[in-house]
Enzyme design. Structure first.
Site, short mmCIF file in Angstrom:
data_model
loop_
_atom_site.label_atom_id
_atom_site.label_comp_id
_atom_site.label_asym_id
_atom_site.label_seq_id
_atom_site.Cartn_x
_atom_site.Cartn_y
_atom_site.Cartn_z
N CYS A 152 10.53 -11.08 -8.85
CA CYS A 152 11.65 -10.57 -8.66
C CYS A 152 11.60 -10.27 -7.15
O CYS A 152 12.39 -10.44 -6.30
CB CYS A 152 12.14 -9.05 -9.50
SG CYS A 152 12.39 -9.49 -11.20
N ASP B 276 -11.73 14.42 5.69
CA ASP B 276 -11.31 15.44 6.24
C ASP B 276 -12.36 16.79 5.96
O ASP B 276 -13.25 16.57 5.02
CB ASP B 276 -9.92 15.92 5.59
CG ASP B 276 -9.21 17.14 6.35
OD1 ASP B 276 -9.43 17.40 7.62
OD2 ASP B 276 -8.29 17.66 5.50
#
Length: 626
Positions: A14, A430
């Site tokens: 699709c 981090d």
């Protein structure tokens, strides 16, 4: 460029079809992502976005321009997702409950009682017709637009299996009482008139529905990261004139109040008051930032100290928080090479399978094999192809990978990203909350000669317990954990930017910067001064404590490293990966943490948008970065 929200897509082909349709327009370049249900479209100045929407609708799908950004703290995504999942879940439950006995009876000969085939039909019918309705509906929509997708195969295969079984039961020999399906490994020809394929029709429908449900649920989880980011924002705000209004009504230039413990409603400038602001959500800086009139503050950060009056400078989509959310969303819209390949293959796969099934039917009829044998062979091609590896096994495997990652606390931005993990050579980490605990903790108590740690913690902890500052709370928590109930405080006062003072057990106690104590002629002795400077050199926060005219101790507070971080870094290195610490915190803190866990490379004092640039720079240098 514009990002369209696409509706009605049910598989990769699709997305491929919409992409081809849009790219046929002059000057238009489009990339459609089935996983995120978004189309990113670049187009020349003369093209109206409504033309793009019309083109998508011509292909049999829906498209809309992006909705205005939700106000901070009002992501509002929960209900639509719940509405999409519930009907899918209901169909899945029905299909599983009814399909399991059908499959069991077909595969286990002892379960095949005299009229078992008719019970199979009664159970399989609702599975194929009701539970499989999303496949049939999508197949019909595509057929009306002259297209074929995986839904076409599923619908054709299951309906053909059900149709053939009906023919065999009513017009063939399959409906005869006492008919059985013997289980055998032998390969032999059959005219098909005595065989039913209800277990294939029901099983394929249930299996594919399960895949679609779990896919929808995983997409909802991926969106949860974005919603959680938006939820960080404040919901409403008190204006300086005393009115409380929803955050959406706040305009640039408005003055608003932020009390201790409240989130700052939006980006702005402090006009009145002084406080400490916990900005770890934005910068990774674990130590609160002191602010006073003229200083800029950021929406969604937390006011830890005094009352502030802030003038709003940026609202809505212009705020730092909204820009962070945009960065996360942009990260989810890319496409991996393997996905582009799957899109291209699925675009031609379905027509080829249908052609093969028709060719098989024609061959057997032409070879004189009889209508029954010919139809059986054609149906077999459709049934074997419809749950094909390309359309099912690959995304299922990717979903298992991302789901397991989520269980372990690893957010993978999309299933397609897993294909590149085998080539990763650099891991960017981090600091705050990842390598460290993400909260302030008392790490050391240095006392002057003749002072006891218990007395220092008792008096300092009691005084700090009356403050909302994160550093104060860390000291108070450590004192309470060690000593239990702390004495009450009298005459508590917060000295702007310096610390706190008050009376505890008859002692006039000061806790804060050395300047606060110096103002009362309480100077640190040489050994405490040395501990203070050493803590500051390591990027930790040092707090001086004094009472009754003398400086008595230095308390060291820091965001401590998780106990598992060092082992994790060691394992990453053993895998041949290069760890990099990338943080918004200052260089001294970052270097101390990196040394503690064994990371050699540190990049500090970088804001969120800058972190993206650092990753891009590493990638430009030939690194594959996680």
């Amino acid at each position: 460029a514009v990002e369209l929200s696409i509706g009605g897509m049910t598989c990769a082909s699709c997305a491929n079809r919409i992409e081809r349709k849009l790219n046929k327009l002059e000057g238009v370049s489009a990339s459609v992502n089935y996983a995120t249900e978004k189309a990113r479209v670049s187009f020349p100045a003369g093209v109206d976005p409504r033309e793009l929407i019309a083109e998508v609708e011509k292909a049999g799908y829906t498209a809309e321009l992006p909705a205005p950004p939700a106000p901070q703290g009002q992501a509002g995504e929960e209900e639509p997702w719940r509405g999409e999942l519930r009907p899918l879940r209901d169909r899945l439950v029905v299909s599983v409950v009814l399909a399991v006995p059908v499959i069991a009876m077909a595969m286990v000969p002892p379960l095949q009682f005299t009229h078992w085939q008719w019970l199979s039909l009664a159970l399989a019918g609702p599975v194929v017709v009701y539970a499989g309705w999303p496949f049939h509906k999508a197949a019909w929509t595509n057929l009306r637009h002259g297209a074929a997708t995986m839904d076409t195969l599923v619908s054709l295969g299951t309906l053909a299996a059900l149709g053939w079984s009906l023919w065999a039961l009513f017009f063939g020999t399959a409906g005869t009482p006492g008919m059985t399906h013997p289980f055998s490994f032998a390969i032999e020809r059959s005219d098909g008139a005595g065989n039913i394929y209800l277990e294939a029709a029901a099983g394929v429908t249930a299996f594919l529905l399960a895949g679609r449900y779990f896919e929808a649920r995983s997409k909802r989880r991926a969106g949860a990261a974005l919603r959680a980011l938006l939820e960080l924002g404040a919901k409403d705000v008190e204006l300086a004139d005393g009115r409380r209004v929803p955050i959406a009504q706040l305009a640039a230039g408005d003055r608003f109040v932020v009390r201790p413990g409240e989130k700052i409603a939006t980006d702005g400038v402090v006009e009145d008051g002084a406080s400490a602001v916990d900005a770890s959500m934005l910068t990774g800086e674990s130590v609160p930032v002191e602010v006073r009139p003229g200083d800029a503050v950021t929406g969604a950060t937390v006011n830890s100290g005094g009352r502030l009056i802030v003038r709003a400078t940026r609202v809505g989509a212009d705020t730092q928080l909204a820009q962070m959310a945009r960065l996360v969303e942009d990260a989810q819209t890319g496409k991996a090479q393997v996905q582009r390949l799957a899109d291209r293959i699925s675009g031609v796969f379905v027509p080829i399978v249908i052609a093969l099934a028709l060719g098989t039917l024609g061959f057997w009829l032409g070879a004189g094999g009889g209508a029954g044998a010919a139809f059986t062979a054609a149906v077999a091609v459709l049934i074997i192809a419809c749950p094909c590896a390309l359309g099912l096994a690959t995304p299922t495997a990717l979903l298992v990978g991302t789901g397991r990652g989520a269980q372990l606390g690893i957010l993978i931005k999309g299933p397609e990203v897993l294909e590149s993990t085998r080539r990763i050579d650099t891991v960017v980490l981090d600091k705050t909350g990842t390598v460290t605990e993400g909260r302030m903790t008392l790490t050391a108590v240095h006392t002057a000669e003749g002072e006891s740690e218990e007395q220092v913690l008792r008096l300092a902890g009691a005084l700090e317990g009356a403050s909302e500052h994160p550093i104060a709370q860390a000291i108070a928590k450590a004192a309470t954990t060690r000593l239990g109930q702390l004495p009450p405080v009298e005459g508590f006062a917060n000295v702007e930017g310096l610390g706190v003072q008050g009376v505890v057990d008859g002692h006039a106690v000061l806790v804060g910067r050395p300047r606060l104590l110096a103002g009362w002629s309480q100077h640190l002795p040489a050994d405490l001064e040395r501990h203070l400077r050493q803590a500051q050199a390591e990027g930790r926060t040092a707090v001086a404590v004094g009472w009754d005219g003398r400086a008595r101790a230095v308390l060291v507070v820091a965001d401590v490293v998780k106990p598992t971080s060092r082992e994790a870094i060691t394992r990453l290195k053993a895998l041949g990966l290069r760890p990099v610490l990338l943080t918004g915190d200052n260089q001294a803190v970052a270097a101390t943490v990196a040394a503690e866990v064994g990371i050699e490379e540190v990049i500090a004092e970088v804001l969120p948008a800058g972190k993206v640039e650092v990753v891009k720079r590493l990638q430009a240098g030939g690194k594959v970065v996680a």
